[in-house]
Design a protein around this motif. Structure first.
Motif, mmCIF file in Angstrom:
data_model
loop_
_atom_site.group_PDB
_atom_site.id
_atom_site.type_symbol
_atom_site.label_atom_id
_atom_site.label_comp_id
_atom_site.label_asym_id
_atom_site.label_seq_id
_atom_site.Cartn_x
_atom_site.Cartn_y
_atom_site.Cartn_z
ATOM 1 N N SER A 185 0.830 -1.203 0.000
ATOM 2 C CA SER A 185 0.000 0.000 0.000
ATOM 3 C C SER A 185 0.868 1.258 0.000
ATOM 4 C CB SER A 185 -0.934 0.002 1.214
ATOM 5 O OG SER A 185 -1.886 -1.039 1.116
ATOM 6 N N VAL A 186 1.947 1.254 0.779
ATOM 7 C CA VAL A 186 2.868 2.391 0.775
ATOM 8 C C VAL A 186 3.546 2.501 -0.589
ATOM 9 C CG1 VAL A 186 4.947 3.383 1.809
ATOM 10 C CG2 VAL A 186 3.232 2.302 3.262
ATOM 11 N N ASP A 187 3.928 1.362 -1.164
ATOM 12 C CA ASP A 187 4.527 1.373 -2.504
ATOM 13 C C ASP A 187 3.570 1.966 -3.533
ATOM 14 O OD1 ASP A 187 6.898 0.291 -1.667
ATOM 15 O OD2 ASP A 187 6.493 -1.727 -2.408
ATOM 16 N N SER A 188 2.290 1.682 -3.375
ATOM 17 C CA SER A 188 1.306 2.253 -4.296
ATOM 18 C C SER A 188 1.199 3.761 -4.089
ATOM 19 C CB SER A 188 -0.059 1.589 -4.090
ATOM 20 O OG SER A 188 -1.014 2.131 -4.974
ATOM 21 N N ALA A 189 1.250 4.200 -2.830
ATOM 22 C CA ALA A 189 1.163 5.629 -2.534
ATOM 23 C C ALA A 189 2.341 6.396 -3.110
ATOM 24 C CB ALA A 189 1.066 5.833 -1.031
ATOM 25 N N SER A 190 3.528 5.784 -3.112
ATOM 26 C CA SER A 190 4.733 6.434 -3.650
ATOM 27 C C SER A 190 4.917 6.167 -5.139
ATOM 28 C CB SER A 190 5.974 5.937 -2.897
ATOM 29 O OG SER A 190 6.265 4.586 -3.239
ATOM 30 N N MET A 191 4.113 5.258 -5.675
ATOM 31 C CA MET A 191 4.209 4.743 -7.042
ATOM 32 C C MET A 191 5.474 3.932 -7.291
ATOM 33 S SD MET A 191 2.179 7.109 -9.797
ATOM 34 C CE MET A 191 2.377 5.827 -11.029
ATOM 35 N N MET A 192 6.192 3.567 -6.218
ATOM 36 C CA MET A 192 7.280 2.609 -6.385
ATOM 37 C C MET A 192 6.732 1.274 -6.857
ATOM 38 S SD MET A 192 10.327 1.635 -6.513
ATOM 39 C CE MET A 192 11.434 2.798 -5.722
ATOM 40 N N ASN A 193 5.510 0.930 -6.415
ATOM 41 C CA ASN A 193 4.904 -0.311 -6.879
ATOM 42 C C ASN A 193 4.826 -0.339 -8.396
ATOM 43 O OD1 ASN A 193 3.599 -2.830 -6.228
ATOM 44 N ND2 ASN A 193 1.708 -1.907 -6.952
ATOM 45 N N LYS A 194 4.472 0.803 -8.995
ATOM 46 C CA LYS A 194 4.392 0.862 -10.447
ATOM 47 C C LYS A 194 5.782 0.814 -11.064
ATOM 48 C CE LYS A 194 1.061 0.714 -11.241
ATOM 49 N NZ LYS A 194 0.149 -0.442 -11.390
ATOM 50 N N GLY A 195 6.767 1.401 -10.383
ATOM 51 C CA GLY A 195 8.133 1.313 -10.873
ATOM 52 C C GLY A 195 8.641 -0.118 -10.879
ATOM 53 N N LEU A 196 8.349 -0.860 -9.809
ATOM 54 C CA LEU A 196 8.734 -2.272 -9.765
ATOM 55 C C LEU A 196 7.998 -3.056 -10.846
ATOM 56 C CD1 LEU A 196 8.708 -2.871 -5.887
ATOM 57 C CD2 LEU A 196 10.695 -2.453 -7.346
ATOM 58 N N GLU A 197 6.731 -2.703 -11.076
ATOM 59 C CA GLU A 197 5.968 -3.389 -12.123
ATOM 60 C C GLU A 197 6.518 -3.071 -13.514
ATOM 61 O OE1 GLU A 197 1.877 -2.423 -11.590
ATOM 62 O OE2 GLU A 197 1.708 -3.536 -9.709
ATOM 63 N N ARG A 217 10.440 7.651 -11.230
ATOM 64 C CA ARG A 217 11.628 8.042 -12.003
ATOM 65 C C ARG A 217 12.833 7.184 -11.613
ATOM 66 N NH1 ARG A 217 15.467 11.063 -10.026
ATOM 67 N NH2 ARG A 217 14.094 11.993 -8.443
ATOM 68 N N LEU A 218 13.024 6.965 -10.324
ATOM 69 C CA LEU A 218 14.165 6.168 -9.854
ATOM 70 C C LEU A 218 14.074 4.732 -10.366
ATOM 71 C CD1 LEU A 218 14.290 7.509 -6.192
ATOM 72 C CD2 LEU A 218 15.969 7.957 -7.986
ATOM 73 N N ALA A 219 12.867 4.185 -10.397
ATOM 74 C CA ALA A 219 12.694 2.812 -10.891
ATOM 75 C C ALA A 219 13.009 2.721 -12.376
ATOM 76 C CB ALA A 219 11.275 2.337 -10.615
ATOM 77 N N ARG A 220 12.570 3.710 -13.138
ATOM 78 C CA ARG A 220 12.877 3.682 -14.572
ATOM 79 C C ARG A 220 14.388 3.786 -14.785
ATOM 80 N NH1 ARG A 220 10.124 4.018 -19.226
ATOM 81 N NH2 ARG A 220 8.123 4.477 -18.207
ATOM 82 N N GLN A 221 15.071 4.626 -13.998
ATOM 83 C CA GLN A 221 16.524 4.744 -14.114
ATOM 84 C C GLN A 221 17.201 3.415 -13.787
ATOM 85 O OE1 GLN A 221 17.524 7.990 -11.502
ATOM 86 N NE2 GLN A 221 16.806 9.564 -12.934
ATOM 87 N N ALA A 222 16.695 2.716 -12.768
ATOM 88 C CA ALA A 222 17.276 1.417 -12.414
ATOM 89 C C ALA A 222 17.043 0.402 -13.527
ATOM 90 C CB ALA A 222 16.676 0.921 -11.100
ATOM 91 N N ALA A 223 15.854 0.434 -14.140
ATOM 92 C CA ALA A 223 15.562 -0.472 -15.248
ATOM 93 C C ALA A 223 16.513 -0.233 -16.410
ATOM 94 C CB ALA A 223 14.116 -0.296 -15.701
ATOM 95 N N GLU A 224 16.787 1.032 -16.687
ATOM 96 C CA GLU A 224 17.678 1.369 -17.797
ATOM 97 C C GLU A 224 19.127 1.013 -17.470
ATOM 98 O OE1 GLU A 224 16.683 5.472 -18.110
ATOM 99 O OE2 GLU A 224 14.951 5.117 -19.432
ATOM 100 N N ALA A 225 19.520 1.144 -16.198
ATOM 101 C CA ALA A 225 20.898 0.818 -15.802
ATOM 102 C C ALA A 225 21.147 -0.683 -15.814
ATOM 103 C CB ALA A 225 21.190 1.391 -14.417
ATOM 104 N N GLY A 226 20.141 -1.459 -15.424
ATOM 105 C CA GLY A 226 20.277 -2.910 -15.414
ATOM 106 C C GLY A 226 21.252 -3.390 -14.356
ATOM 107 N N GLY A 227 21.794 -4.583 -14.545
ATOM 108 C CA GLY A 227 22.751 -5.145 -13.593
ATOM 109 C C GLY A 227 22.155 -5.229 -12.200
ATOM 110 N N SER A 228 22.905 -4.751 -11.213
ATOM 111 C CA SER A 228 22.472 -4.823 -9.823
ATOM 112 C C SER A 228 21.537 -3.694 -9.427
ATOM 113 C CB SER A 228 23.700 -4.805 -8.904
ATOM 114 O OG SER A 228 24.446 -3.605 -9.092
ATOM 115 N N ALA A 229 21.311 -2.728 -10.319
ATOM 116 C CA ALA A 229 20.522 -1.548 -9.952
ATOM 117 C C ALA A 229 19.101 -1.893 -9.498
ATOM 118 C CB ALA A 229 20.501 -0.547 -11.105
#
Length: 396
Positions: A217-229, A317-329
């Protein structure tokens, strides 16, 4: 008639686990609960065992196991109680299990979910973090073992339903231009930016559409849940981050869409109830009753869409950057987020500091290749240590 399919439910006491057991109970000739696991809600796990009578139950430690075993034996049940990560992996890979609902929240679900994959099971994936952390290893294991991987997140399940059956040939090869990943926007979609730092855990957990656990629920509030998705979608559908676009859809009726090069856009709609994707994945490629009421478009009346505001939702934004960086990000992103969300729920940091912790961890720790599970776990541990260091310096 053949025997019922035997289902292991990892995370049985959570919202996904309970919804899974509800669907299973509606089809007793088709499915049976083989094993159930729980972490902290042990009285609820005992009640579930009394109702569903699984062969195994899994709890985190020996003391919990003794308590649960005594309660079950006193009720005349022969359910065997197993302990810890080893027990989870055992019931996930057991030779008599047909399908595994992987619904343990967070990094704790990685090893048992991988065990189910490596054993070639039908894996109903609700634990997005497992794929976020170890995407390449996870998909390689699926291909090597012949496991069937079916997404349970309503968005990924919708995408799966809207893609052609041969999408594994590549999205471009089947005419897909982009994936449109819908998001409700959570409880703070219209909250004034200057008061976001004051919101409480109770406010963050009050999702307008879905009933979920506190962490998600907190992830949804921050939209990190969508970043992980977003990261999960890239691995599930062999898409680049640029092919996945997030769309705010407050009604949570359209669960996601697929945009084709000919101008067609296919969408999957339904009431916001997780029993729909669960029933779809359990029975795929067939369809069964999920217990969800029919969608009433006249009552809904309208469907709205907005572009996400990354000033309001920096975690996206941070999740998209991690997706683009790949590896351990991605693994470090997930680990830092888990530490930050736990601290917020404990009132040690403000809501807006969740993104601050993740941002510092991603900037501080080097992105490395993750070619083994040990490398994934090392990246996870490094990020957690860095996040704890932030808390030691700035937390309340």
């Amino acid at each position: 008639m053949s025997r019922p399919q035997r289902i292991t439910v990892l995370g049985a006491t959570g919202s996904i686990g309970l919804s899974t057991l509800d669907v299973i109970a509606r089809h007793p000739l088709r499915y049976e609960a083989f094993a159930l696991s729980g972490f902290s809600r042990l009285s609820e796990l005992q009640a579930l065992c009394l109702r569903h009578r699984p062969r195994y139950a899994v709890v985190p430690d020996q003391e919990s196991a003794r308590h649960l075993q005594a309660g079950l034996q006193g009720a005349g049940l022969t359910t065997e109680v197993l302990v810890g990560e080893g027990g989870l992996c055992e019931v996930a890979s057991h030779p008599e299990v047909d399908a595994v609902m992987a619904a343990i929240v967070g990094a704790a679900g990685l090893k048992p979910t991988l065990a189910a994959v490596e054993a070639g099971k039908r894996v109903l994936l609700a634990n997005k973090e497992a794929l976020v952390m170890s995407g390449a290893l996870f998909i390689q294991a699926v291909r090597h073992s012949g496991a069937v991987l079916l997404p349970i997140d309503s968005e990924h399940n919708a995408i799966f339903q809207c893609l052609p059956g041969d999408y594994s040939r590549g999205l471009a090869q089947v005419g897909v231009r982009r994936i449109l990943l819908t998001a409700s926007g959570g409880p703070f979609r219209e909250t004034s930016l200057d008061v976001l730092h004051e919101v409480s855990p109770e406010q963050a957990c009050a999702h307008p559409n879905w009933s979920m656990g506190r962490k998600i629920s907190v992830d949804s509030a921050s939209m990190m849940n969508k970043g992980l998705e977003l990261i999960e979608a890239c691995w599930l559908f062999d898409a680049s981050p640029s092919q996945v676009e997030v769309v705010i859809h407050p009604q949570s009726v359209i669960h996601s869409l697929v945009d084709y090069v000919d101008g067609s856009v296919l969408a999957q709609l339904g009431n916001p109830d997780m029993r729909t994707p669960i029933a779809h994945a359990l029975a795929w490629p067939e369809r069964i009753d999920s217990g969800v009421s029919a969608l009433d478009l006249f009552r809904i009346g309208r469907l709205d869409f907005h572009e996400p505001d990354e000033t309001r939702f920096p975690c996206l934004r941070l999740a998209r950057q991690a997706a683009e960086a790949g590896g351990s990000a991605p693994a470090m992103l997930n680990a830092a987020n888990e530490v930050a969300v736990a601290a917020f729920l404990e009132r040690r940091i403000r809501f807006t500091e969740i993104a601050s912790i993740i941002d510092e961890v991603l900037n501080r720790e080097s992105v490395l290749a993750v070619e083994t599970l040990d490398a994934v776990l090392l990246a996870d541990a490094r990020a957690r240590a860095a996040a704890q260091d932030w808390l030691a310096r700035h937390g309340r």
